[in-house]
Write a protein that holds these residues in place. Structure first.
Motif, PDB file in Angstrom:
ATOM      1  N   PRO A   1       2.531  -0.955  10.166  1.00 48.75           N
ATOM      2  CA  PRO A   1       3.575  -0.822   9.143  1.00 48.75           C
ATOM      3  C   PRO A   1       3.036  -0.698   7.731  1.00 48.75           C
ATOM      4  N   ASN A   2       1.770  -1.046   7.496  1.00 51.45           N
ATOM      5  CA  ASN A   2       1.176  -0.934   6.164  1.00 51.45           C
ATOM      6  C   ASN A   2       0.518   0.419   5.912  1.00 51.45           C
ATOM      7  N   ALA A   3       0.375   1.243   6.944  1.00 51.22           N
ATOM      8  CA  ALA A   3      -0.387   2.484   6.823  1.00 51.22           C
ATOM      9  C   ALA A   3       0.389   3.551   6.065  1.00 51.22           C
ATOM     10  N   HIS A   4      -0.327   4.314   5.267  1.00 51.10           N
ATOM     11  CA  HIS A   4       0.296   5.430   4.562  1.00 51.10           C
ATOM     12  C   HIS A   4       0.887   6.425   5.553  1.00 51.10           C
ATOM     13  N   PHE A   5       0.175   6.717   6.638  1.00 52.11           N
ATOM     14  CA  PHE A   5       0.639   7.692   7.622  1.00 52.11           C
ATOM     15  C   PHE A   5       1.338   7.029   8.812  1.00 52.11           C
ATOM     16  N   ARG A   6       2.022   5.923   8.574  1.00 53.13           N
ATOM     17  CA  ARG A   6       2.674   5.197   9.665  1.00 53.13           C
ATOM     18  C   ARG A   6       3.739   6.039  10.373  1.00 53.13           C
ATOM     19  N   ASP A   7       4.353   6.964   9.676  1.00 47.61           N
ATOM     20  CA  ASP A   7       5.420   7.778  10.255  1.00 47.61           C
ATOM     21  C   ASP A   7       5.004   9.224  10.481  1.00 47.61           C
TER      22      ASP A   7
ATOM     23  N   ASP B   1     -10.730  10.295   3.573  1.00 51.36           N
ATOM     24  CA  ASP B   1      -9.856   9.133   3.432  1.00 51.36           C
ATOM     25  C   ASP B   1      -8.701   9.477   2.500  1.00 51.36           C
ATOM     26  N   ILE B   2      -7.632   8.667   2.558  1.00 55.45           N
ATOM     27  CA  ILE B   2      -6.446   8.951   1.776  1.00 55.45           C
ATOM     28  C   ILE B   2      -6.358   7.980   0.598  1.00 55.45           C
ATOM     29  N   PRO B   3      -6.375   8.469  -0.648  1.00 52.60           N
ATOM     30  CA  PRO B   3      -6.276   7.575  -1.806  1.00 52.60           C
ATOM     31  C   PRO B   3      -4.903   6.909  -1.860  1.00 52.60           C
ATOM     32  N   VAL B   4      -4.873   5.648  -2.163  1.00 49.59           N
ATOM     33  CA  VAL B   4      -3.617   4.897  -2.250  1.00 49.59           C
ATOM     34  C   VAL B   4      -3.687   3.900  -3.397  1.00 49.59           C
ATOM     35  N   ASP B   5      -2.522   3.421  -3.796  1.00 45.98           N
ATOM     36  CA  ASP B   5      -2.427   2.209  -4.588  1.00 45.98           C
ATOM     37  C   ASP B   5      -2.234   1.074  -3.595  1.00 45.98           C
ATOM     38  N   GLY B   6      -3.083   0.079  -3.645  1.00 40.57           N
ATOM     39  CA  GLY B   6      -2.915  -0.992  -2.675  1.00 40.57           C
ATOM     40  C   GLY B   6      -3.852  -2.154  -2.893  1.00 40.57           C
TER      41      GLY B   6
ATOM     42  N   MET C   1       0.845  -1.181   0.000  1.00 35.49           N
ATOM     43  CA  MET C   1       0.000   0.000   0.000  1.00 35.49           C
ATOM     44  C   MET C   1       0.878   1.228   0.000  1.00 35.49           C
ATOM     45  N   GLY C   2       0.571   2.180  -0.861  1.00 32.74           N
ATOM     46  CA  GLY C   2       1.329   3.417  -0.904  1.00 32.74           C
ATOM     47  C   GLY C   2       0.806   4.322  -1.993  1.00 32.74           C
ATOM     48  N   ARG C   3       1.519   5.411  -2.237  1.00 33.27           N
ATOM     49  CA  ARG C   3       1.144   6.363  -3.280  1.00 33.27           C
ATOM     50  C   ARG C   3       2.270   6.444  -4.301  1.00 33.27           C
ATOM     51  N   TYR C   4       1.876   6.554  -5.546  1.00 30.35           N
ATOM     52  CA  TYR C   4       2.832   6.607  -6.647  1.00 30.35           C
ATOM     53  C   TYR C   4       3.705   5.356  -6.689  1.00 30.35           C
ATOM     54  N   LEU C   5       3.125   4.216  -6.413  1.00 31.78           N
ATOM     55  CA  LEU C   5       3.901   2.984  -6.454  1.00 31.78           C
ATOM     56  C   LEU C   5       4.278   2.647  -7.895  1.00 31.78           C
ATOM     57  N   THR C   6       5.500   2.164  -8.076  1.00 34.73           N
ATOM     58  CA  THR C   6       5.940   1.810  -9.428  1.00 34.73           C
ATOM     59  C   THR C   6       5.568   0.382  -9.790  1.00 34.73           C
ATOM     60  N   ARG C   7       5.277  -0.444  -8.800  1.00 40.74           N
ATOM     61  CA  ARG C   7       4.879  -1.821  -9.081  1.00 40.74           C
ATOM     62  C   ARG C   7       3.429  -1.825  -9.561  1.00 40.74           C
ATOM     63  N   PRO C   8       3.133  -2.411 -10.726  1.00 38.29           N
ATOM     64  CA  PRO C   8       1.761  -2.382 -11.258  1.00 38.29           C
ATOM     65  C   PRO C   8       0.758  -3.043 -10.320  1.00 38.29           C
TER      66      PRO C   8
ATOM     67  N   PHE D   1      -6.334   0.229  13.299  1.00 38.31           N
ATOM     68  CA  PHE D   1      -5.284   0.200  12.280  1.00 38.31           C
ATOM     69  C   PHE D   1      -5.102   1.538  11.578  1.00 38.31           C
ATOM     70  N   GLY D   2      -5.962   2.496  11.866  1.00 40.02           N
ATOM     71  CA  GLY D   2      -5.895   3.808  11.250  1.00 40.02           C
ATOM     72  C   GLY D   2      -7.079   4.138  10.375  1.00 40.02           C
ATOM     73  N   GLY D   3      -7.817   3.095   9.951  1.00 39.56           N
ATOM     74  CA  GLY D   3      -8.979   3.322   9.104  1.00 39.56           C
ATOM     75  C   GLY D   3      -8.596   3.871   7.740  1.00 39.56           C
ATOM     76  N   ASN D   4      -9.620   4.181   6.956  1.00 34.17           N
ATOM     77  CA  ASN D   4      -9.379   4.802   5.654  1.00 34.17           C
ATOM     78  C   ASN D   4      -8.683   6.148   5.789  1.00 34.17           C
ATOM     79  N   LEU D   5      -8.922   6.833   6.920  1.00 32.81           N
ATOM     80  CA  LEU D   5      -8.366   8.162   7.105  1.00 32.81           C
ATOM     81  C   LEU D   5      -6.851   8.151   7.179  1.00 32.81           C
ATOM     82  N   SER D   6      -6.274   7.091   7.763  1.00 31.22           N
ATOM     83  CA  SER D   6      -4.838   7.100   8.011  1.00 31.22           C
ATOM     84  C   SER D   6      -4.087   5.890   7.484  1.00 31.22           C
ATOM     85  N   GLU D   7      -4.743   4.748   7.288  1.00 33.76           N
ATOM     86  CA  GLU D   7      -4.054   3.641   6.631  1.00 33.76           C
ATOM     87  C   GLU D   7      -4.114   3.835   5.120  1.00 33.76           C
ATOM     88  N   GLY D   8      -5.295   4.158   4.610  1.00 29.71           N
ATOM     89  CA  GLY D   8      -5.514   4.301   3.177  1.00 29.71           C
ATOM     90  C   GLY D   8      -6.813   3.633   2.794  1.00 29.71           C
ATOM     91  N   ARG D   9      -7.422   4.133   1.726  1.00 31.76           N
ATOM     92  CA  ARG D   9      -8.745   3.652   1.346  1.00 31.76           C
ATOM     93  C   ARG D   9      -8.650   2.399   0.472  1.00 31.76           C
TER      94      ARG D   9
END
Length: 386
Positions: free
Chosen positions: A170-176, A200-205, A1-8, A329-337
Motif C-alpha cells: 500500500p505504500n508503493a508508488h506503483f501499487r495500482d 528507480d522512481i523518484p518520490v517524496d517520502g 510516499m508519493g509524488r508531488y505531495l503537498t505535505r512538507p 515490496f517492489g524495491g526502488n524500481l516500483s515502491e520508490g527510491r
C-alpha cells in the motif's frame, strides 16, 4: 510516499518517526539515539528538501538524545550500521534511524545546463551528453551482458516480479499499476541497454525504524528482527567505493570492478560475523538503484556464481512464493527510491511476520544490503539470536 505531495518533507518525517516510535511500543522520551543520511541530492533547504539531525531533534522536542550520527558519505545503511555499534557499546538505548527524500519528477543527479562547465574528467564525457547517473551505469551492465550472455529478457523478469510485490504494497508508488513483460520490452531506452523500467522512481517520502538491544526488544509488543550479521564494503587501491557525489564527477572505467568488490566484501563480512552461509538465507532485499544492481549483489554475496545471476532469478525463483524471494515490496524500481531504507524496512517486516499479503513462507534469515557503489553495508536479520 508519493509524488508531488503537498505535505512538507519535515511533516512527513515527523509522521514517520512518531509512527515508528508508537509501533515499537516506546515513548518519544525513550529515544536517546538518532542517525540519518540526510542531504544529497535534494538541495540546501533544511526542513523541506532534506531533514537534518538538528531539525528533527528541535521539531520533535527530543530532549534525551545522547548519541547521534549524521553521515554525508555512504547511504542509509551506513547510518544503520553506526546505530548498531552505538547500541552494542551502550551509547544509547533506543535509536531512531530515518531517511527523508524530496525529489521532484524529472530531477537528475546531474542536470544539463547550457552554462555547465566540463571540468576535469567531465571534459571527456559531458560535451557528448553523458551527464546522468544512468549513463555511468549502463556500460557496466552492457559489459555484464557481453561477458555472460545475459539479455534484456532476463532482466524483465526482475522488473515484473518486483512490480507484483509493489502491487501488494500500500505504500508503493506503483501499487495500482501492473507491469507486463511486453511493456518492459517495449519501454523506451534511457541509456542503452537500460530502459525506463530499469530506473528507480523518484518520490517524496520518509521511512523510519527503531533499533534497540536484544534484551530490551524482547519486552516490546512486536517480535524483534535481530541483527545476526553485519557487514561493510572494503576498500583497496584502485577499487575504492565512491560517495554518491562521485556519480557527477566522472567515476571512470572501473565501475564494474567497484560493484563486484563492494558486494563481495560485504558478503565476506556478513558470513564471518553471522556464522551463516548463503544457503541459510530465505530471502534478500537488495538495493536496486538500477535493475542490474541485483545481479552484482546476488553474485557478490554468494547466492550464485559469477555470471549466473541472470539465470538464477528465472522460473519464479525470486517471486514472493518462490524459492528465494527478492525485493518483495517492489524495491526502488516500483515502491520508490529512499536510498535503501525501504529494503531495510521490508527485511524487518518479513522477519517479524508483518509483511501482510507480501509475507513469504519462511523468513528465519533475511539478507539486506544497500550502497553498491558507495560505502555500503549489509546485515542478516533473523527471527532469533544466533
Amino acid at each position: 510516499m508519493g509524488r508531488y505531495l503537498t505535505r512538507p518533507l519535515g511533516l512527513l518525517t515527523k509522521d514517520a518517526v512518531l509512527t515508528a516510535i508508537e509501533d515499537a511500543g516506546i515513548r518519544p522520551e525513550d529515544v536517546d539515539g538518532a542517525a540519518t543520511f540526510p542531504a544529497y541530492p535534494e538541495g540546501p533547504t533544511d526542513g523541506t528538501k532534506f531533514i537534518s539531525m538538528a531539525w528533527l531533534v528541535h521539531n520533535l522536542g527530543f530532549d534525551n538524545v545522547r548519541w547521534w550520527a549524521e553521515t554525508q558519505t555512504g547511504n542509509v545503511s551506513t547510518a544503520i550500521e553506526q546505530a548498531a555499534h552505538a547500541l552494542a557499546h551502550n551509547r544509547c538505548n533506543y535509536a531512531v534511524v530515518w531517511r527523508a527524500m524530496s525529489f521532484a519528477a524529472g530531477g537528475s543527479y546531474q542536470p544539463m545546463h547550457n552554462d555547465l562547465e566540463a571540468q576535469g574528467n567531465l571534459a571527456y564525457t559531458l560535451p557528448y551528453g553523458k551527464a546522468s547517473a544512468i549513463a555511468e551505469f549502463a556500460p557496466a551492465y552492457m559489459r555484464y551482458m557481453k561477458l555472460y550472455g545475459a539479455k534484456r529478457e532476463h532482466l524483465a523478469t526482475l522488473a515484473v516480479a518486483q512490480r507484483k510485490g509493489a502491487n501488494l504494497n500500500p505504500n508503493a508508488h506503483f501499487r495500482d499499476t501492473p507491469l507486463t513483460f511486453d511493456e518492459y520490452m517495449s519501454a523506451r531506452m534511457i541509456a542503452d541497454p537500460m530502459c525506463l523500467f530499469d530506473c528507480d522512481i523518484p518520490v517524496d517520502g520518509v521511512a523510519a525504524i527503531i533499533m534497540t538491544t536484544a534484551d530490551r526488544a524482547k519486552d516490546l509488543p512486536n517480535p524483534p528482527a535481530y541483527i545476526t550479521g553485519l557487514g561493510q564494503s572494503g576498500i583497496k587501491k584502485g577499487i575504492e567505493p565512491r560517495s554518491i557525489s562521485g556519480l557527477v564527477s566522472g567515476i571512470g572505467p572501473r565501475m564494474f570492478e567497484q560493484m563486484e568488490h563492494t558486494a563481495e566484501t560485504i558478503g565476506e563480512s556478513l558470513w564471518s560475523t553471522s556464522g551463516l552461509r548463503p544457503s541459510d538465507i530465505d530471502a534478500a532485499m537488495l538495493y536496486d538503484g538500477w535493475a542490474p544492481d541485483v545481479y552484482f549483489w546476488l553474485e557478490g554475496l554468494g547466492f550464485c556464481g559469477k555470471g549466473e545471476a541472470f539465470e538464477f532469478i528465472q522460473n519464479g525463483r525470486m517471486e514472493i512464493d518462490g524459492e528465494f524471494p527478492i525485493n518483495t515490496f517492489g524495491g526502488n524500481l516500483s515502491e520508490g527510491r529512499l536510498h535503501g531504507m525501504g529494503h531495510w524496512v521490508e527485511a524487518a517486516l518479513q522477519v517479524q511476520g508483518r509483511a501482510g499479503k507480501r509475507q513469504i513462507k519462511k523468513a528465519d534469515h533475511v539478507a539486506v544490503a544497500s550502497g553498491l557503489m558507495n560505502l555500503g553495508s549489509g546485515a542478516i536479520l533473523s527471527k532469533s539470536p544466533l
